[in-house]
Design an enzyme around this catalytic site. Sequence first.
Site, mmCIF file in Angstrom:
data_model
loop_
_atom_site.group_PDB
_atom_site.id
_atom_site.type_symbol
_atom_site.label_atom_id
_atom_site.label_comp_id
_atom_site.label_asym_id
_atom_site.label_seq_id
_atom_site.Cartn_x
_atom_site.Cartn_y
_atom_site.Cartn_z
ATOM 1 C CG ASP A 40 -2.431 0.547 0.920
ATOM 2 O OD1 ASP A 40 -1.978 2.027 1.241
ATOM 3 O OD2 ASP A 40 -3.253 -0.208 0.783
ATOM 4 C CG HIS A 96 -5.223 3.739 1.380
ATOM 5 N ND1 HIS A 96 -5.082 2.391 0.860
ATOM 6 C CD2 HIS A 96 -6.541 3.873 0.709
ATOM 7 C CE1 HIS A 96 -6.036 2.081 -0.068
ATOM 8 N NE2 HIS A 96 -7.026 2.712 -0.327
ATOM 9 C CB SER A 155 -9.535 0.516 0.006
ATOM 10 O OG SER A 155 -9.114 0.734 -1.769
#
Length: 293
Positions: free
Chosen positions: A51, A83, A238
Amino acid sequence: EFIEQDAVVTISATQEDAPWGLARISSQEPGGTTYTYDDSAGTGTCAYIIDTGIYTNHTDFGGRAKFLKNFAGDGQDTDGNGHGTHVAGTVGGTTYGVAKKTSLFAVKVLDANGQGSNSGVIAGMDFVTKDASSQNCPKGVVVNMSLGGPSSSAVNRAAAEITSAGLFLAVAAGNEATDASSSSPASEESACTVGATDKTDTLAEYSNFGSVVDLLAPGTDIKSTWNDGRTKIISGTSMASPHVAGLGAYFLGLGQKVQGLCDYMVEKGLKDVIQSVPSDTANVLINNGEGSA
């Protein structure tokens, strides 16, 4: 006298006022606020987060998160975006995670803008395939990829290599409200591809769908860890994928094998409870088998 087979006794733990996604995966019905889970909680497992990196010092990781390698080409061995930290929190945060005792490994392939190249992503994937055997993960390894791009045979091949190395791979279906077969690594058959649901047990309007989707998991309005040391509520497939990666680590910690783990989750999942799911898409919401109601 008689001798009976000795049973394994496990301790069931509960988390009150849990994030809705955690409560949902340990309940038969929506609307709950308690997360019920076996106290083993992914002990002995490791979770690679491919990520934007992880802010490893976040208190919710309790020292279980480690930054391993950066393939984003930015020279910043941390999470400049948020994220990856959010995803890691859902996999294994003490408060926000499914598997609260797993070890978390950051493999950075996306920069502060959440962007990266196919070559960088593939390099990160290949690193995970090779690195996993060197880590102390006696119960097994899961990998989460909450990212995607256009269909790529090279990315799918790298994903297949992760699974053939004996690692469980959860990937986001994508947020284009289209068939997931047009993106990678979502279209890789050996990966466990995850669509997103919301609090009302409806398929998220943005979620990709189609025959390559294996499972559905909470993805809308998910609260988890952020790279400023605080928390943030965000939405997407996600956020759904790390619920599956975390549940993978949870089941591995309980003694399940990596081989067939995605199928095992389908078996344990709640069938046909999610609204607005196209007929060609698996209507299976993940469940840990602990909750009663």
